[in-house]
Enzyme design. Structure first.
Site, PDB file in Angstrom:
ATOM      1  N   CYS A   4      -3.627  -7.092  -2.594  1.00 28.76           N
ATOM      2  CA  CYS A   4      -3.742  -7.925  -1.349  1.00 28.76           C
ATOM      3  C   CYS A   4      -3.145  -9.189  -1.488  1.00 28.76           C
ATOM      4  O   CYS A   4      -3.468 -10.129  -2.329  1.00 28.76           O
ATOM      5  CB  CYS A   4      -5.384  -8.037  -0.960  1.00 28.76           C
ATOM      6  SG  CYS A   4      -5.486  -9.550   0.381  1.00 28.76           S
ATOM      7  N   CYS A   7      -5.549 -12.246  -1.568  1.00 31.03           N
ATOM      8  CA  CYS A   7      -6.709 -12.208  -2.706  1.00 31.03           C
ATOM      9  C   CYS A   7      -5.739 -12.833  -4.066  1.00 31.03           C
ATOM     10  O   CYS A   7      -6.436 -13.649  -4.763  1.00 31.03           O
ATOM     11  CB  CYS A   7      -7.076 -10.994  -3.147  1.00 31.03           C
ATOM     12  SG  CYS A   7      -8.557 -10.550  -2.032  1.00 31.03           S
ATOM     13  N   GLY A  93      -1.270  -6.892  15.805  1.00 33.01           N
ATOM     14  CA  GLY A  93      -0.132  -7.784  15.121  1.00 33.01           C
ATOM     15  C   GLY A  93      -0.511  -7.972  13.694  1.00 33.01           C
ATOM     16  O   GLY A  93      -0.086  -8.774  13.100  1.00 33.01           O
ATOM     17  N   THR A  95      -0.641  -8.152   9.957  1.00 31.43           N
ATOM     18  CA  THR A  95       0.140  -7.735   8.856  1.00 31.43           C
ATOM     19  C   THR A  95      -0.450  -7.635   7.577  1.00 31.43           C
ATOM     20  O   THR A  95      -0.181  -7.148   6.888  1.00 31.43           O
ATOM     21  CB  THR A  95       1.480  -8.261   8.862  1.00 31.43           C
ATOM     22  OG1 THR A  95       1.263  -9.591   8.863  1.00 31.43           O
ATOM     23  CG2 THR A  95       2.180  -8.022  10.206  1.00 31.43           C
ATOM     24  N   HIS A  98      -6.619  -8.983   5.412  1.00 33.27           N
ATOM     25  CA  HIS A  98      -7.720  -9.845   4.738  1.00 33.27           C
ATOM     26  C   HIS A  98      -7.812 -10.746   5.802  1.00 33.27           C
ATOM     27  O   HIS A  98      -6.868 -11.797   6.050  1.00 33.27           O
ATOM     28  CB  HIS A  98      -7.113 -10.450   3.415  1.00 33.27           C
ATOM     29  CG  HIS A  98      -7.914 -11.339   2.605  1.00 33.27           C
ATOM     30  ND1 HIS A  98      -8.498 -11.281   1.408  1.00 33.27           N
ATOM     31  CD2 HIS A  98      -8.792 -12.310   3.290  1.00 33.27           C
ATOM     32  CE1 HIS A  98      -9.107 -11.972   1.070  1.00 33.27           C
ATOM     33  NE2 HIS A  98      -9.500 -12.784   2.176  1.00 33.27           N
ATOM     34  N   HIS A 100      -8.184 -13.514   8.258  1.00 31.30           N
ATOM     35  CA  HIS A 100      -7.632 -15.220   8.505  1.00 31.30           C
ATOM     36  C   HIS A 100      -7.427 -15.358   9.728  1.00 31.30           C
ATOM     37  O   HIS A 100      -7.158 -14.540  10.709  1.00 31.30           O
ATOM     38  CB  HIS A 100      -6.204 -15.159   7.845  1.00 31.30           C
ATOM     39  CG  HIS A 100      -5.101 -14.011   8.476  1.00 31.30           C
ATOM     40  ND1 HIS A 100      -5.527 -12.897   8.020  1.00 31.30           N
ATOM     41  CD2 HIS A 100      -4.225 -14.403   9.151  1.00 31.30           C
ATOM     42  CE1 HIS A 100      -4.271 -12.091   8.585  1.00 31.30           C
ATOM     43  NE2 HIS A 100      -3.450 -12.975   9.262  1.00 31.30           N
TER      44      HIS A 100
HETATM   45  P1  AMP Z   1      -1.186 -11.628  10.700  1.00 30.59           P
HETATM   46  O1  AMP Z   1       0.227 -11.058  11.350  1.00 30.59           O
HETATM   47  O2  AMP Z   1      -2.041 -12.197  11.782  1.00 30.59           O
HETATM   48  O3  AMP Z   1      -1.648 -10.702   9.558  1.00 30.59           O
HETATM   49  O4  AMP Z   1      -0.656 -12.814   9.863  1.00 30.59           O
HETATM   50  C1  AMP Z   1      -0.337 -12.897   8.472  1.00 30.59           C
HETATM   51  C2  AMP Z   1       0.392 -14.122   8.165  1.00 30.59           C
HETATM   52  O5  AMP Z   1       0.662 -14.490   6.902  1.00 30.59           O
HETATM   53  C3  AMP Z   1       1.920 -14.360   8.822  1.00 30.59           C
HETATM   54  O6  AMP Z   1       2.086 -15.237   9.712  1.00 30.59           O
HETATM   55  C4  AMP Z   1       2.508 -14.372   7.395  1.00 30.59           C
HETATM   56  O7  AMP Z   1       3.806 -15.322   7.891  1.00 30.59           O
HETATM   57  C5  AMP Z   1       1.622 -14.954   6.723  1.00 30.59           C
HETATM   58  N1  AMP Z   1       1.920 -14.777   5.219  1.00 30.59           N
HETATM   59  C6  AMP Z   1       2.415 -13.568   4.408  1.00 30.59           C
HETATM   60  N2  AMP Z   1       2.532 -13.912   3.089  1.00 30.59           N
HETATM   61  C7  AMP Z   1       2.083 -14.982   2.922  1.00 30.59           C
HETATM   62  C8  AMP Z   1       2.110 -15.812   1.921  1.00 30.59           C
HETATM   63  N3  AMP Z   1       2.583 -15.294   0.623  1.00 30.59           N
HETATM   64  N4  AMP Z   1       1.828 -16.989   1.838  1.00 30.59           N
HETATM   65  C9  AMP Z   1       1.934 -18.006   3.096  1.00 30.59           C
HETATM   66  N5  AMP Z   1       1.469 -17.000   4.367  1.00 30.59           N
HETATM   67  C10 AMP Z   1       1.896 -15.746   4.052  1.00 30.59           C
HETATM   68 ZN    ZN Z   2      -7.746  -9.811  -0.064  1.00 30.31          ZN
END
Ligand code: AMP
Ligand code: ZN
Length: 114
Positions: A4, A7, A93, A95, A98, A100
């Site tokens: 993850c 994480c 949407g 992706t 975890h 957030h």
């Molecule tokens: P969601 O599509 O709601 O799951 O949002 C996931 C978000 O995490 C996306 O806006 C990505 O740009 C962001 N994301 C993915 N990997 C990272 C990372 N290593 N550091 C910061 N943001 C990330």
């Molecule tokens: Zn996690």
């Protein structure tokens, strides 16, 4: 949780720009910002998404909103307006699986979904 990305950031195995951190959550800059302010507010506990919120862990939603308010004030988007959203599941949407919340602001977002 193995594999993850959030994480890994929480465990300092991956870098991130941290705006806020305490024992329960972390707020980081989104790596692919969709607005001038794009912060992810992430509980440290690996909860998959809001459908896994129940009486045992619902306090984290209050904590997330408290930190969102604090950051919105700090970054001076509180008066102009901002968006606080969470995607729940693939079709929404999501992706990163975890929980957030996206804190988005600093521009006129019109009818943009994210
Ligand atoms: P969601 O599509 O709601 O799951 O949002 C996931 C978000 O995490 C996306 O806006 C990505 O740009 C962001 N994301 C993915 N990997 C990272 C990372 N290593 N550091 C910061 N943001 C990330
Ligand atoms: Zn996690």
């Amino acid at each position: 949780m193995d594999g993850c990305v959030f994480c890994k950031i929480i465990n300092k195995e991956l870098p991130a720009t941290v705006y806020y951190e305490d024992d329960k959550l972390i707020a980081i800059k989104d790596i692919n910002p969709a607005a001038p302010v794009h912060i992810l507010i992430i509980p440290k506990e690996h909860i998959i998404n809001v459908k896994d919120i129940d009486e045992s862990n619902e306090q984290i939603l209050v904590d997330i909103h408290r930190v969102a308010n604090k950051l919105a004030k700090q970054l001076e988007i509180d008066e102009k307006g901002y968006r606080l959203i969470t995607n729940c599941g693939k079709q929404a949407g999501q992706t990163v699986f975890h929980l957030h919340y996206h804190l988005l602001g600093g521009t006129d977002m019109g009818d943009k979904l994210l």
